[in-house]
Design a protein around this motif. Structure first.
Motif, short mmCIF file in Angstrom:
data_model
loop_
_atom_site.label_atom_id
_atom_site.label_comp_id
_atom_site.label_asym_id
_atom_site.label_seq_id
_atom_site.Cartn_x
_atom_site.Cartn_y
_atom_site.Cartn_z
N UNK A 99 -1.90 -1.30 -6.72
CA UNK A 99 -0.84 -1.34 -5.53
C UNK A 99 -0.03 0.15 -5.65
N UNK A 100 0.44 0.28 -6.99
CA UNK A 100 1.22 1.55 -7.10
C UNK A 100 0.26 2.78 -6.68
N UNK A 101 -0.99 2.92 -7.37
CA UNK A 101 -1.68 3.67 -6.91
C UNK A 101 -1.89 4.10 -5.30
N UNK A 102 -2.16 3.15 -4.59
CA UNK A 102 -2.45 3.14 -3.30
C UNK A 102 -1.15 3.53 -2.47
N UNK A 103 0.04 3.26 -2.91
CA UNK A 103 1.14 3.35 -2.33
C UNK A 103 1.34 5.00 -2.63
N UNK A 104 1.09 5.33 -3.96
CA UNK A 104 1.02 7.02 -4.14
C UNK A 104 0.24 7.67 -3.40
N UNK A 111 4.25 1.66 2.13
CA UNK A 111 4.84 1.52 0.86
C UNK A 111 4.87 -0.13 0.12
N UNK A 112 4.01 -0.73 0.90
CA UNK A 112 3.73 -2.29 0.62
C UNK A 112 2.17 -2.37 0.65
N UNK A 295 -17.80 -3.83 -5.86
CA UNK A 295 -17.22 -5.18 -5.78
C UNK A 295 -16.31 -5.53 -4.40
N UNK A 296 -16.32 -6.63 -3.97
CA UNK A 296 -15.56 -6.53 -2.56
C UNK A 296 -14.15 -6.54 -2.75
N UNK A 297 -13.58 -5.72 -2.11
CA UNK A 297 -12.21 -5.40 -2.04
C UNK A 297 -11.50 -4.55 -0.52
N UNK A 298 -10.43 -4.95 -0.19
CA UNK A 298 -9.71 -4.41 0.87
C UNK A 298 -8.26 -4.51 0.82
N UNK A 299 -7.63 -3.67 1.30
CA UNK A 299 -6.27 -3.80 1.16
C UNK A 299 -5.45 -3.33 2.62
N UNK A 300 -4.45 -4.02 2.73
CA UNK A 300 -3.67 -3.63 3.88
C UNK A 300 -2.40 -2.91 3.34
N UNK A 301 -1.89 -1.84 3.87
CA UNK A 301 -0.67 -1.01 3.63
C UNK A 301 0.10 -1.02 4.78
N UNK A 302 1.32 -1.15 4.46
CA UNK A 302 2.36 -1.37 5.69
C UNK A 302 3.54 -0.66 5.24
N UNK A 303 4.63 -0.52 6.12
CA UNK A 303 5.71 0.24 5.98
C UNK A 303 7.17 -0.64 5.44
N UNK A 304 8.09 -0.17 5.01
CA UNK A 304 9.13 -0.71 4.48
C UNK A 304 9.84 -1.64 5.58
N UNK A 305 10.09 -1.20 6.72
CA UNK A 305 10.71 -1.93 7.71
C UNK A 305 9.82 -3.40 8.26
N UNK A 306 8.56 -3.34 8.14
CA UNK A 306 7.94 -4.60 8.29
C UNK A 306 7.89 -5.39 6.92
N UNK A 307 7.86 -4.82 5.79
CA UNK A 307 7.99 -5.83 4.65
C UNK A 307 9.36 -6.25 4.79
N UNK A 308 10.43 -5.72 5.10
CA UNK A 308 11.90 -6.32 4.98
C UNK A 308 12.01 -7.46 5.97
N UNK A 309 11.29 -7.16 7.01
CA UNK A 309 11.38 -8.43 8.03
C UNK A 309 10.41 -9.63 7.72
#
Length: 466
Positions: A99-104, A111-112, A295-309
Motif C-alpha cells: 500500500x505504501x509503495x503504490x501510494x508513492x 493516498x489510499x 498471482x491474482x491481485x488488483x487495487x483501487x487507489x483513491x484520494x484523501x477527500x474520498x477517504x475522509x467521507x
C-alpha cells in the motif's frame, strides 16, 4: 510431453471446463492448445511448439514468464505467512508495504488503497465506494455512471455493466446498474466525413456535457474510462479528450475514475495512462502488471477527500461493510512488491517507452499491407485493424471472421496475438527487445499474408489485394 498425454488432457478439458470468452460448442470440436511452460517472452505447448506470447498472456506479464525472483518471493512468503486477512484491525507487513509503495508510485492526489483480487472486483468496488460516498454526503440521487462504447471494465455484475461491449451484456441482463455509454473516442471509426480530430474531440465533449445535463448533474456520480482503451480494440484517445473530460467532471462535481488495469506501470510509455494523457483522477484501478499476473491481485487507489467521507461514514455505521476473504493476500503482496522492484531496477517502464516507440514505428510500416486499415497504439500496446477496403475504411463482413482467421494462422507462425473483431492486438512483455519486436513483426507479416491469400482463395478479396 507425449502425444497420448496431450490428447488425454485435451479430452479432459473438453469434458469438464467452460472457458471464458470462448464458443463452447466450437471448443468441443477443436479443443485447446495446452500451454505447458513459459520462458521470457515465449510459451511452449505440450506438443513442444514455441510461440512468442505477443499478448503477454492477457496484457499482463510485464517481467516475462518464469522470472525466478517472483518464484522465490512467493515461496518465501508461503513458508512464512501463507495466508492472513486484513479484516477487523488486522494487517501484515506485505500489505502495509505494498500500500505504501503504490501510494508513492501513483499520482500525488491518490493516498489510499483498497486491495481486491481482480480488475473486475476492483471496478465493482469503485461502484460501491462511489455510492457509499454519495450516500454519506446525503446525495442519494447521485448514483449514475458515464462510460464509453467499447470500454472494458470487467465482467462481474457492476463492472460488466460499465463495460461497453455488446457480447458482455447479451443474455446476462446487463447493464444492471445506472450507466450511460458515450461515443467511443476512436477517430478512425467514429469521426465523420471531413471532420478534423479537434472537431471530433469537441463533438465528444459536447455529447458528454449534453448527457450530463439530460440526466441531471445531481444524478451523475462518476465518469470511468481506460486512458487508452484496450480490450475494445486498442484505441488511444484524440488530442485534448481527457483534459476536456476532466474539466466537465470538475464543473459538475463528478468523480473521475482512471481504469489502468492494462495501462498501468509503464505499458503505454509513461508510468500511468492518466499521466500520459494529462488528467488527474479521483480514483485509479490497477492490476495485471502489478504482479505480472503471477498471482491474482488488483487495487483501487483513491484520494484523501474520498477517504475522509468514507471513514466518517464507517464510524457512523460501525464498520465498512465491504471486502474479500483474500483482500491483501500476503502471497500476492509479496509477489507484487518483488515484481515492482524488478520493474524499477531494470527500468522496464523506460524500456517500454523506448522499445515501444520502436514497435510503433515498425508496425506503422504494415499500413501499406492490403489488409491493414489502421495501425494505432502507444508504448508496448498496439492494434492493427484489418479492413475490406482501405480507401473507404470499409470493414469486412463480420461473418467472415477475418480477425479470428488471422489469430489461428498466427499460431502456425509461432505467434500468439488477440483478435478483437478484426483488430489484431499486440501487448508483449515489457522485457521484449528491439530484435524480438522485429521477429514479432516478421511473424505478423507472414500471418497477414497468409490471411490475405486465404481470403483471396475464398473469393473474398479483390484481385489487387490478393
Amino acid at each position: 510431453m507425449n502425444d497420448t498425454l496431450t490428447t488425454a488432457l485435451a479430452r479432459a478439458d473438453i469434458a469438464t471446463e467452460l472457458h471464458p470468452y470462448t464458443d463452447a460448442r466450437l471448443h468441443e470440436q477443436i479443443g485447446p492448445i495446452v500451454i505447458e511452460r513459459g520462458q521470457g517472452i515465449y510459451v511452449y505447448d505440450t506438443a513442444g511448439n514455441e510461440y512468442i506470447e505477443a499478448m503477454a498472456g492477457l496484457w499482463s506479464v510485464a517481467v516475462g514468464f518464469s522470472e525466478p525472483r517472483l518464484v522465490q518471493a512467493a515461496a518465501a512468503q508461503m513458508a512464512k505467512l501463507p495466508y492472513y486477512h486484513i479484516f477487523g484491525h488486522k494487517s501484515h507487513e506485505p500489505a502495509i508495504r505494498l500500500a505504501e509503495k503504490l501510494v508513492s508510485m501513483t499520482p500525488a492526489q491518490l493516498t489510499r488503497v483498497f486491495f481486491t483480487n481482480s480488475g473486475s472486483e476492483a471496478n465493482d468496488t469503485v461502484v460501491k465506494l462511489v455510492w457509499y460516498y454519495n450516500n454519506a454526503l446525503g446525495r442519494a440521487k447521485k448514483k449514475k455512471f458515464l462510460a464509453r462504447d467499447k470500454a472494458y471494465h470487467g465482467i462481474t455484475v457492476a463492472s460488466g455493466s460499465l463495460t461497453g461491449l455488446p457480447n458482455n451484456h447479451r443474455d446476462f441482463d446487463l447493464p444492471a446498474i445506472p450507466v450511460r455509454h458515450l461515443t467511443c473516442p476512436h477517430f478512425y471509426r467514429e469521426g465523420r466525413a471531413a471532420e478534423t480530430e479537434a472537431q471530433f474531440t469537441a463533438r465528444l465533449l459536447a455529447e458528454a456535457e449534453a448527457v450530463i445535463l439530460e440526466e441531471g448533474p445531481e444524478t451523475v456520480a462518476a465518469f470511468i474510462g481506460e486512458p487508452l482503451m484496450g480490450a475494445g480494440g486498442v484505441m488511444p484517445p484524440p488530442r485534448g479528450y481527457w483534459p476536456g473530460i476532466e474539466a466537465l467532471c470538475r464543473k459538475y462535481e463528478i468523480l473521475l475514475v482512471s481504469d489502468e488495469v492494462i495501462n498501468g506501470f509503464g505499458r503505454v510509455g509513461s508510468p500511468f495512462g492518466a499521466l500520459h494523457y494529462g488528467f488527474k483522477p479521483d480514483l485509479m484501478v490497477v492490476s495485471k502488471q502489478l504482479t505480472s499476473s503471477y498471482v491474482p491481485l488488483a487495487a483501487v487507489l483513491f484520494s484523501e477527500p474520498l477517504y475522509s467521507v468514507i471513514a466518517d461514514n464507517s464510524a457512523k455505521i460501525g464498520t465498512f461493510g465491504h471486502g474479500f476473504t483474500t483482500s491483501g493476500h500476503p502471497l500476492a503482496m509479496a509477489v507484487a512488491l518483488e515484481n515492482l522492484k524488478i520493474i524499477e531496477e531494470r527500468d522496464l517502464m523506460g524500456q517500454a517507452a523506448r522499445v515501444g516507440a520502436f514497435m510503433q514505428q515498425e508496425l506503422a510500416k504494415l499500413a501499406a499491407h492490403p489488409l491493414v486499415g489502421e495501425v494505432r497504439g502507444s508504448g508496448l500496446i498496439a492494434g492493427v485493424e484489418l479492413v475490406a477496403d482501405k480507401a473507404m475504411r470499409r470493414p469486412f463482413n463480420p461473418q467472415l471472421k477475418v480477425g479470428a482467421r488471422a489469430f489461428g494462422i498466427g499460431h502456425r507462425h509461432g505467434l500468439i496475438i488477440r483478435a478483437i473483431g478484426d483488430t489484431i492486438a499486440l501487448c508483449p512483455p515489457m522485457i521484449i527487445t528491439e530484435a524480438q519486436v522485429q521477429e514479432v513483426i516478421t511473424r505478423l507479416k507472414k500471418t497477414l499474408d497468409d490471411t490475405a491469400a486465404q481470403l483471396a482463395a475464398d473469393g473474398q478479396l479483390q484481385k489487387r489485394y490478393a
